[in-house]
Scaffold this motif. Structure first.
Motif, mmCIF file in Angstrom:
data_model
loop_
_atom_site.group_PDB
_atom_site.id
_atom_site.type_symbol
_atom_site.label_atom_id
_atom_site.label_comp_id
_atom_site.label_asym_id
_atom_site.label_seq_id
_atom_site.Cartn_x
_atom_site.Cartn_y
_atom_site.Cartn_z
ATOM 1 N N LEU A 299 0.778 -1.235 0.000
ATOM 2 C CA LEU A 299 0.000 0.000 0.000
ATOM 3 C C LEU A 299 0.815 1.293 0.000
ATOM 4 O O LEU A 299 0.397 2.268 -0.630
ATOM 5 N N PRO A 300 1.943 1.412 0.698
ATOM 6 C CA PRO A 300 2.591 2.720 0.860
ATOM 7 C C PRO A 300 2.854 3.443 -0.462
ATOM 8 O O PRO A 300 3.291 2.841 -1.440
ATOM 9 N N TYR A 301 2.590 4.737 -0.445
ATOM 10 C CA TYR A 301 2.758 5.587 -1.625
ATOM 11 C C TYR A 301 4.188 6.082 -1.781
ATOM 12 O O TYR A 301 4.540 6.654 -2.801
ATOM 13 N N ARG A 302 5.001 5.894 -0.773
ATOM 14 C CA ARG A 302 6.407 6.310 -0.825
ATOM 15 C C ARG A 302 7.262 5.363 0.003
ATOM 16 O O ARG A 302 6.743 4.516 0.753
ATOM 17 N N ILE A 303 8.602 5.546 -0.116
ATOM 18 C CA ILE A 303 9.546 4.746 0.658
ATOM 19 C C ILE A 303 10.109 5.552 1.823
ATOM 20 O O ILE A 303 10.051 5.152 2.969
ATOM 21 N N LYS A 304 10.675 6.728 1.544
ATOM 22 C CA LYS A 304 11.245 7.561 2.610
ATOM 23 C C LYS A 304 10.973 9.042 2.348
ATOM 24 O O LYS A 304 9.931 9.551 2.687
ATOM 25 N N ASP A 305 11.952 9.727 1.721
ATOM 26 C CA ASP A 305 11.853 11.178 1.525
ATOM 27 C C ASP A 305 12.003 11.571 0.055
ATOM 28 O O ASP A 305 12.421 12.677 -0.255
ATOM 29 N N GLU A 306 11.670 10.649 -0.849
ATOM 30 C CA GLU A 306 11.786 10.903 -2.281
ATOM 31 C C GLU A 306 10.703 11.863 -2.754
ATOM 32 O O GLU A 306 9.689 12.055 -2.072
ATOM 33 N N PRO A 307 10.870 12.480 -3.932
ATOM 34 C CA PRO A 307 9.808 13.326 -4.491
ATOM 35 C C PRO A 307 8.527 12.522 -4.688
ATOM 36 O O PRO A 307 8.557 11.373 -5.124
ATOM 37 N N LEU A 308 7.408 13.131 -4.368
ATOM 38 C CA LEU A 308 6.112 12.455 -4.486
ATOM 39 C C LEU A 308 5.625 12.469 -5.927
ATOM 40 O O LEU A 308 5.730 13.482 -6.616
ATOM 41 N N LYS A 309 5.065 11.339 -6.365
ATOM 42 C CA LYS A 309 4.434 11.276 -7.681
ATOM 43 C C LYS A 309 3.569 10.013 -7.754
ATOM 44 O O LYS A 309 3.726 9.081 -6.945
#
Length: 644
Positions: A150-160
């Motif tokens: 489910l997570p939309y990201r891993i850590k602090d990467e740019p969101l898209k």
């Protein structure tokens, strides 16, 4: 540059929680009412609503960075290196010309509490689509779905929004197996997909990986160090509904850096580790020295958080708001130990509400890998893997302060050995500054043989010398007596060694300083092998070039001396990472005592070794001020540098 939380946003949310211990989805919605749209998009789907609430309550622990020149330059480095057309130095030079000198330390953070609802809704819909449509999804629990699909990201990467594009590229690779009975096991499908992914070119460089995470563009760029290539597989596997994540060591047990790799789960929820170019194996078969291994989770570890006392700002940043869980026992099993460091082994008294950190070594510094509070018995740490050197510290005024001597946690027994300096002195002879056994190059020469012949094809030959122990120095010298003259001389590598060797020189007498010259001969890597590591390198006088034969066995490198010579001396160097002692370079030796690194003196090397008189029983660190960056803690045991 690796900040782990936006403390201002957290403090604001915690203030709104009144008596609640943890931030809730309600608190987040108070800060960003637009996120109600995410819940509305769930309709009557109760599971989808639970998943949405899971995302919302963990938003405060994540952030991105505002778009800036420095961030653009950081991302462009990976994009250019991923083309495979340029060296890292060329890429970095091009990026400097495009963006000028940039500084990642000035990046401004943007809390995920401010995330746009449409982005969360897109991720939510695609995650549920793959979970419910794929045959293996029926064997992925809701908990594992929330954490590892489910997570939309891993850590602090740019969101898209990244799921649809990656799904359309990689999901067709599974069409051939989707209808098989085995496809109900995510492990089976993961192996099929990894087989296809491993055929793609990747561009690994250990010098990359400092700064923010790069993001889903890694799927097409395929560049970075272990952290980025681990992130890449997470995006791919999650996009097709395979539960996948990152396990990591905050510090490797035998190196100065963190280490990252992927895990996947089978239909029973058991874990398997994998690298991009390797098979998927049970975690119990994992190799390498480790003290603690953690698994990245999307959610805050509330059990760990609930056990803390005092103010969050009094806790070392890496453990303030941990989105991870300890999985050391999964990997090490019975080889993990619970142990106690008695209070009398600490330099000072520790308050009952003071966090004590178990730290591993990184160069001349230490970094926490676990924490505890003191008890009457002492500092108790649980489930730590042995075979590493550790130390205790507390966090004061924004810095770690050592409170114990370094100690070894024995891998076989779980016993503790302290590196405590003695009143006695000993002379140490230092041959290198980094573990020469790490790359196995010295071992690859054990069993190797130097031969002489007067027939070019060595069909009749004599043995001059057999290497019977690891050669650990720059110049390994063999003195020979009573040899007859030979026109042809060579080094013949042992079985399964790829004939790894850097330099060989033959001398007529033991006192000679000028090596015999001749025409190089040997087993070439041409036409299809690696000519940058061909046999001619063995006689070029450069210790940083080497020969590695294209086949495991049968490799050799030699000289046609033109006419017969008696061989009185052989000097040779194994393949290496250029971490020997070099004449003319400046070194300083340090030893640990009472939480400080004390200097044993600075020397300019006059040969390929250094001699020091130091306190017996200490832990050491040798620094080269002239060049190089690979350095590591070691002890001196029976005349040998033993690295940790």
């Amino acid at each position: 540059m690796r900040k782990l939380i936006i403390y201002g946003v957290l403090l604001l949310l915690l203030a709104s929680c009144r008596k609640e211990r943890f931030i809730s989805a309600t608190d987040v919605l108070e800060q960003n009412p637009r996120l109600e749209e995410v819940l509305e998009a769930c309709g009557d789907d109760s599971l989808k609503r639970q998943a949405a609430l899971f995302l919302l309550e963990n938003l405060p622990y994540y952030y991105s960075y505002e778009r800036s020149t420095a961030l653009d330059a950081h991302l462009k480095t990976y994009e250019l290196y991923g083309t495979g057309k340029y060296s890292l130095e060329e890429v970095q030079d091009s990026v400097r010309k495009l963006y000028g000198n940039t500084n990642l330390a000035g990046l401004r953070l943007v809390s995920d509490v401010k995330i746009k609802p449409d982005l969360l809704i897109d991720h939510l819909e695609w995650a549920f689509k793959v979970w419910r449509e794929q045959p293996w999804g029926k064997n992925v629990s809701f908990h594992d779905f929330c954490e590892y699909i489910l997570p939309y990201r891993i850590k602090d990467e740019p969101l898209k929004a990244w799921r649809e594009e990656i799904y359309k590229k990689y999901n067709p690779m599974l069409d051939a197996v989707r209808k098989l009975p085995e496809a109900e096991d995510p492990l089976f499908v993961a192996r099929v997909l990894l087989d296809s992914i491993s055929r793609e070119d990747s561009h690994f460089n250990a010098s990359l990986g400092y700064g923010p995470h790069v993001g889903p563009d890694l799927v097409k760029w395929v560049s970075g160090n272990c952290r980025e290539l681990t992130d890449r597989l997470i995006y791919i596997f999650r996009a097709v509904g395979i539960p996948c994540g990152c396990d990591y060591m905050p510090l490797r047990g035998d190196a100065n850096v963190a280490h990252y790799w992927n895990f996947v789960q089978d239909k029973y929820g058991d874990s398997y580790y994998m690298y991009e170019k390797r098979a998927i194996e049970p975690v119990r078969t994992f190799f390498g020295a480790r003290s603690k291994i953690y698994r990245q989770t999307f959610s805050l570890n509330r059990d760990m958080q609930a056990g803390k006392r005092g103010k969050p700002e009094d806790v070392w940043p890496g453990f303030r708001y941990p989105c991870s869980q300890d999985v050391t026992r999964l990997y090490s099993g019975k080889n993990t130990y619970d142990f106690v460091i008695p209070v009398e082994k600490c330099f000072r008294a520790i308050a009952s509400d003071e966090v004590v950190y178990l730290c591993a070594s990184t160069r001349l510094d230490w970094q926490p890998v676990a924490w505890t509070y003191p008890s009457e018995e002492g500092m108790i740490f649980k489930e730590v893997a042995g075979g590493v050197v550790l130390m205790l510290a507390v966090y004061e005024s924004g810095r770690l302060v050592p409170v114990s001597e370094p100690f070894e946690l024995n891998k076989e027994t779980g016993g503790i050995h302290y590196f405590e300096v003695s009143d006695k002195q000993e002379e140490v002879c230092l041959l290198n500054k980094y573990n020469q056994l790490y790359e196995l190059f010295p071992q690859h020469m054990v069993g190797g043989v130097f031969e002489g012949s007067n027939i070019r094809d060595f069909s009749v030959k004599d043995t001059l010398f057999v290497i019977n122990q690891n050669p650990l120095r720059l110049h390994n010298v063999v003195v020979l007596r009573g040899m007859k003259p030979y026109r042809y001389v060579r080094y013949y590598g042992p079985e399964n060694s790829y004939c790894d060797v850097s330099e060989v020189a033959f001398y007529e007498t033991a006192k000679d300083t000028c090596a015999l010259q001749g025409k190089p001969m040997g087993t070439s890597n041409a036409p299809d092998g690696d000519l940058t590591h061909d046999y001619t390198n063995v006689f070029d006088g450069d210790h940083c070039t080497s020969f590695r034969y294209r086949l495991p066995s049968g490799g050799w490198a030699g000289l046609d001396l033109g006419c017969p010579y008696r061989i009185g001396k052989i000097v040779f160097t194994p393949r290496n990472r250029d971490n020997y002692i070099y004449k003319g370079e400046t070194y300083e030796l340090f030893y640990s005592s009472q939480g400080e690194w004390n200097s044993a003196g600075t020397q300019v090397a006059v040969s390929d070794s250094l001699l020091y008189t130091v306190p017996k029983g200490a832990l050491f660190y040798l620094k080269n001020y002239t060049r190089g960056k690979d350095e590591r803690i070691f002890e001196y045991d029976e005349g040998i540098q033993r690295y940790w």
